[in-house]
Design a protein around this motif. Structure first.
Motif, PDB file in Angstrom:
ATOM      1  N   VAL A   1       0.845  -1.158   0.197  1.00 46.49           N
ATOM      2  CA  VAL A   1       0.136  -0.106  -0.126  1.00 46.49           C
ATOM      3  C   VAL A   1       0.915   1.428   0.023  1.00 46.49           C
ATOM      4  CG1 VAL A   1      -1.694   1.357   1.438  1.00 46.49           C
ATOM      5  CG2 VAL A   1      -1.963  -1.145   1.181  1.00 46.49           C
TER       6      VAL A   1
ATOM      7  N   ALA B   1       1.046   4.938   0.890  1.00 45.16           N
ATOM      8  CA  ALA B   1       0.427   6.003   1.730  1.00 45.16           C
ATOM      9  C   ALA B   1       1.186   7.239   1.687  1.00 45.16           C
ATOM     10  CB  ALA B   1       0.477   5.515   3.117  1.00 45.16           C
TER      11      ALA B   1
ATOM     12  N   THR C   1      -9.309  11.137  -3.556  1.00 50.37           N
ATOM     13  CA  THR C   1      -9.908   9.744  -3.470  1.00 50.37           C
ATOM     14  C   THR C   1     -10.602   9.296  -4.800  1.00 50.37           C
ATOM     15  OG1 THR C   1     -10.150  10.012  -1.046  1.00 50.37           O
ATOM     16  CG2 THR C   1     -11.668   8.391  -2.243  1.00 50.37           C
TER      17      THR C   1
ATOM     18  N   GLU D   1      -9.431   6.540  -7.630  1.00 54.36           N
ATOM     19  CA  GLU D   1     -10.500   5.544  -7.798  1.00 54.36           C
ATOM     20  C   GLU D   1     -10.528   5.205  -9.549  1.00 54.36           C
ATOM     21  OE1 GLU D   1     -13.044   2.259  -7.284  1.00 54.36           O
ATOM     22  OE2 GLU D   1     -11.928   3.254  -5.919  1.00 54.36           O
TER      23      GLU D   1
ATOM     24  N   LYS E   1      -7.252   3.737 -10.712  1.00 56.85           N
ATOM     25  CA  LYS E   1      -6.829   2.257 -10.222  1.00 56.85           C
ATOM     26  C   LYS E   1      -6.630   1.209 -11.127  1.00 56.85           C
ATOM     27  CE  LYS E   1      -9.155   1.459  -6.551  1.00 56.85           C
ATOM     28  NZ  LYS E   1     -10.049   0.951  -5.095  1.00 56.85           N
TER      29      LYS E   1
ATOM     30  N   GLU F   1      -1.285  -0.656  -4.795  1.00 56.34           N
ATOM     31  CA  GLU F   1      -2.404  -0.275  -4.170  1.00 56.34           C
ATOM     32  C   GLU F   1      -2.092   1.588  -3.553  1.00 56.34           C
ATOM     33  OE1 GLU F   1      -4.854  -2.803  -1.404  1.00 56.34           O
ATOM     34  OE2 GLU F   1      -3.202  -4.092  -1.720  1.00 56.34           O
TER      35      GLU F   1
ATOM     36  N   SER G   1      -3.291   4.872  -1.024  1.00 52.12           N
ATOM     37  CA  SER G   1      -4.060   5.445  -0.268  1.00 52.12           C
ATOM     38  C   SER G   1      -3.549   6.702  -0.084  1.00 52.12           C
ATOM     39  CB  SER G   1      -3.848   4.534   1.202  1.00 52.12           C
ATOM     40  OG  SER G   1      -4.509   5.723   2.216  1.00 52.12           O
TER      41      SER G   1
ATOM     42  N   ALA H   1      -5.293   8.587   2.078  1.00 50.63           N
ATOM     43  CA  ALA H   1      -6.232   9.068   3.493  1.00 50.63           C
ATOM     44  C   ALA H   1      -5.365  10.006   4.282  1.00 50.63           C
ATOM     45  CB  ALA H   1      -6.445   7.717   4.412  1.00 50.63           C
TER      46      ALA H   1
END
Length: 240
Positions: free
Chosen positions: A51, A53, A218, A222, A225, A231, A233, A235
């Motif tokens: 992931v 981040a 976000t 998407e 993707k 992956e 993130s 956030a």
């Protein structure tokens, strides 16, 4: 339709000088680059499957721009990889002048990518990677003229919406100015691509679903993707 497109391309060839100047302006002002070459090869292997981040805050909880710059860096890597792939193996039915357009677009995206890479330095998310990302374009039709330009329109529209939505997340004025320059060039890319697909369609790129559209990180992640081998993130990014 073919005759109309050829007519447009004849007119639009005059715009190429503008795009070259726009790219050169970025390269010679605040956007100092390193290692941008016409013969950049498409990435061959993914950096990681972990992931990713983005850290939008420092150790004391103060917002910083590294996360947003990494977000923009990922977008520019995606676009640069797309145009590099297309220029390396262009569809046979491209119209006269269109390969030159695509080559200019590739060169601009390479400039954007390398600027952000240099600006981030050791804080770039892939700074310690030994191989670059290998983006997955299998969902796109890159063997036909219409397929290539349709894919380019998709990516350019996403990029414009991403920059429109990311500007308010920046806290450093110099970064806002630099990304504003990149966003301006990306908007011109989008307008050109729309025109190539449909002559005199520039107006369709303005409005709720065009150049005025703004998407959150976000929403953008998407949308891209399907092209990512990792992956992602977002956030940790600031939201306002």
């Amino acid at each position: 339709m073919l005759e109309s497109s050829v007519s447009f391309l004849a007119r639009a060839m005059q715009r190429r000088s503008f795009f070259r100047v726009a790219g050169a302006t970025l390269a010679t002002s605040t956007l100092v680059l390193a290692g941008c070459k016409d013969d950049d090869k498409e990435p061959a292997a993914p950096v990681t499957t972990n992931v990713l981040a983005f850290n939008g805050f420092d150790a004391n909880g103060n917002p910083i721009d590294d996360g947003v710059l990494n977000y923009a860096y990922l977008l520019e890597q995606l676009e640069a990889a797309f145009y590099t792939k297309v220029v390396a193996a262009p569809p046979a039915d491209l119209l006269p002048g269109e390969l030159a357009f695509l080559t200019d677009l590739r060169d601009h995206e390479l400039i954007h990518r390398e600027y952000l890479k240099v600006a981030l330095g050791s804080k770039a998310y892939d700074a310690s990677a030994t191989t670059p990302l290998a983006f997955n374009f299998s969902s796109l039709t890159l063997t036909t003229r219409v397929g290539v330009w349709t894919a380019a329109q998709q990516l350019e529209d996403i990029g414009v919406a991403a920059y429109n939505g990311a500007g308010k997340l920046l806290t450093v004025t110099a970064n806002l100015l630099a990304l504003g320059k990149i966003a301006s060039v990306e908007a011109r890319h989008a307008a050109l691509v729309h025109e190539v697909l449909q002559s005199d369609s520039f107006a369709s790129t303005v409005g709720a679903d065009g150049l005025d559209d703004a998407k959150t990180p976000t929403e953008v992640i998407e949308l891209i993707k399907p092209f990512l081998p990792i992956e992602v993130s977002v956030a940790a990014l600031p939201t306002a």
